[in-house]
Scaffold this motif. Structure first.
Motif, mmCIF file in Angstrom:
data_model
loop_
_atom_site.group_PDB
_atom_site.id
_atom_site.type_symbol
_atom_site.label_atom_id
_atom_site.label_comp_id
_atom_site.label_asym_id
_atom_site.label_seq_id
_atom_site.Cartn_x
_atom_site.Cartn_y
_atom_site.Cartn_z
ATOM 1 N N LEU A 193 0.825 -1.209 0.000
ATOM 2 C CA LEU A 193 0.000 0.000 0.000
ATOM 3 C C LEU A 193 0.863 1.263 0.000
ATOM 4 N N LEU A 194 1.855 1.313 0.883
ATOM 5 C CA LEU A 194 2.707 2.499 0.978
ATOM 6 C C LEU A 194 3.561 2.658 -0.278
ATOM 7 N N PHE A 195 4.027 1.536 -0.805
ATOM 8 C CA PHE A 195 4.846 1.597 -2.016
ATOM 9 C C PHE A 195 4.021 2.108 -3.198
ATOM 10 N N GLN A 196 2.785 1.683 -3.304
ATOM 11 C CA GLN A 196 1.923 2.143 -4.393
ATOM 12 C C GLN A 196 1.658 3.635 -4.300
ATOM 13 N N ARG A 197 1.417 4.141 -3.072
ATOM 14 C CA ARG A 197 1.197 5.582 -2.912
ATOM 15 C C ARG A 197 2.461 6.359 -3.272
ATOM 16 N N PHE A 198 3.631 5.813 -2.897
ATOM 17 C CA PHE A 198 4.893 6.476 -3.249
ATOM 18 C C PHE A 198 5.076 6.531 -4.765
ATOM 19 N N ILE A 199 4.772 5.433 -5.462
ATOM 20 C CA ILE A 199 4.929 5.403 -6.913
ATOM 21 C C ILE A 199 3.981 6.398 -7.577
ATOM 22 N N GLU A 200 2.763 6.518 -7.052
ATOM 23 C CA GLU A 200 1.814 7.476 -7.626
ATOM 24 C C GLU A 200 2.332 8.904 -7.485
ATOM 25 N N ILE A 201 2.899 9.224 -6.326
ATOM 26 C CA ILE A 201 3.454 10.564 -6.126
ATOM 27 C C ILE A 201 4.688 10.767 -7.001
ATOM 28 N N TRP A 202 5.541 9.746 -7.064
ATOM 29 C CA TRP A 202 6.794 9.861 -7.808
ATOM 30 C C TRP A 202 6.546 10.047 -9.294
ATOM 31 N N THR A 203 5.606 9.300 -9.845
ATOM 32 C CA THR A 203 5.340 9.398 -11.284
ATOM 33 C C THR A 203 4.613 10.683 -11.657
ATOM 34 N N SER A 204 4.078 11.392 -10.678
ATOM 35 C CA SER A 204 3.409 12.665 -10.980
ATOM 36 C C SER A 204 4.391 13.815 -11.141
ATOM 37 N N ILE A 205 5.669 13.593 -10.792
ATOM 38 C CA ILE A 205 6.689 14.634 -10.968
ATOM 39 C C ILE A 205 7.005 14.781 -12.456
#
Length: 361
Positions: A193-205
């Protein structure tokens, strides 16, 4: 007592016991790959072109491959020789294209062996009879760019650097993506769950804006550009690997391995990873294609490799800026089109090879 027979090699043992050298499933995959004729021949053509460009210094170079001077054999393509070595006046590197230096060598009974193309990617032809960009001629087979540099030489070096950049970026990002997806899928729960939220934030950069900002501060080099793109390209395989590990972690043999006390690392990379590698290998030719396209796009926009570097994108930009010289745009377009088409065809053949529904006789 007779001596015990010596163990045969793996190949000899396989022949003695009539066992195949490769597993039946890999043999089927190879047949499926060969059955896709377009992808199969594209694979060999791509390898041939890549192999040729690996030796670009021996094909296109303004330094001779071999010189015989006063009974000594010199290799300027590998070593530095000052002009004074041949009887000149300066300690700087000898300009072997200068008739004066060639005359010095010939006076001592020496001879020179040149590369087929006497230009490197940064060599400027100072003997052009027309203003640069010059049209194709016997001296410059595909003409010159707007700085008088040979287009064929820049294509050779640019083709090589594009493939090496794409391969390096693809391999490193795939390794990171596979490990990240494996951790997500195997442990699940809060880790996933935490990794997925991190990837969503990271790919939005916005990676392009970040690259433009960095390019305004420092001059991008091969490795700096690779590092920046690597920050955002590793997520390409995370979803695929994560799905495979989420599906496979509940298999009975995985649960049995856990019950026997097998470590998580061994379960992940010995028992589950082979299943995930099928999807990974299927996607890799397309990831390589995207990596090369990204580098070409950045070079075209002026945010890629340093100015003067051999680049297919920079050649396309010159074609756009010099519409009166169509050989620039045509050369760049066909080079990119052929390279990307070969990779797409190879990717389709790899996809067929790993598709269990396809069986070719």
């Amino acid at each position: 007592m007779n001596e015990a027979p010596q163990p045969a090699s793996s190949i000899e043992a396989a022949i003695a016991h009539k066992r195949p050298l490769i597993s039946p499933i890999n043999a089927r995959r190879w047949r499926n790959f060969k059955a896709n004729k377009r992808g199969y021949w594209s694979f060999w053509l791509f390898l041939l072109l890549f192999f040729i460009t690996l030796f670009s210094e021996f094909i296109a170079n303004d330094k001779p491959l071999l010189i015989k001077f006063e009974g000594e054999y010199l290799t300027p393509v590998f070593n530095f020789y000052p002009e004074t070595k041949f009887g000149g006046d300066f300690e700087t590197a000898a300009d072997y294209r200068d008739p004066f230096v060639q005359e010095l060598i010939a006076k001592k009974g020496g001879w020179i062996i040149w590369a087929p193309i006497r230009y490197s990617y940064d060599t400027i032809n100072l003997d052009l009879k027309v203003p640069a960009p010059a049209p194709p001629s016997a001296e410059n087979w595909l003409g010159t760019d707007d700085q008088g540099r040979d287009v064929v030489a820049r294509l050779l070096y640019g083709f090589r650097i594009s493939i090496l950049f794409g391969l390096t970026l693809t391999v490193i990002s795939s390794v990171i993506g596979v490990v990240a997806g494996a951790v997500q899928g195997y442990f699940g729960g809060w880790t996933d769950l935490l990794f997925q939220r991190f990837i969503e934030i990271w790919t939005s950069i916005p990676s392009l804006y970040l690259l433009i900002i960095i390019a305004a501060v420092i001059e991008p080099s091969f490795w700096i550009l690779l590092g920046i793109l690597l920050l955002f390209s590793w997520v390409a395989l995370v979803g695929v690997v994560r799905a495979e590990f989420l599906r496979g972690r509940n298999f009975e043999y995985i649960q049995a391995a856990r019950a026997l006390g097998v470590s998580n690392v061994k379960i992940m990379f010995k028992h589950l990873l082979p299943n995930a590698m099928v999807a990974t290998l299927t996607f890799m030719p397309f990831i390589l294609n995207g990596s090369i396209t990204t580098l070409t796009s950045l070079d075209f926009l002026g945010f890629g490799l340093p100015p003067g570097s051999p680049s297919l994108g920079e050649l396309l930009a010159q074609g756009k800026s010099n519409l009166q010289a169509p050989w620039l745009g045509i050369s760049g377009f066909f080079s990119i089109a052929i390279l990307l088409s070969l990779l797409i065809f190879i990717g389709e053949a790899v996809r067929d090879a790993f598709d269990p529904r396809k069986t070719f006789q």
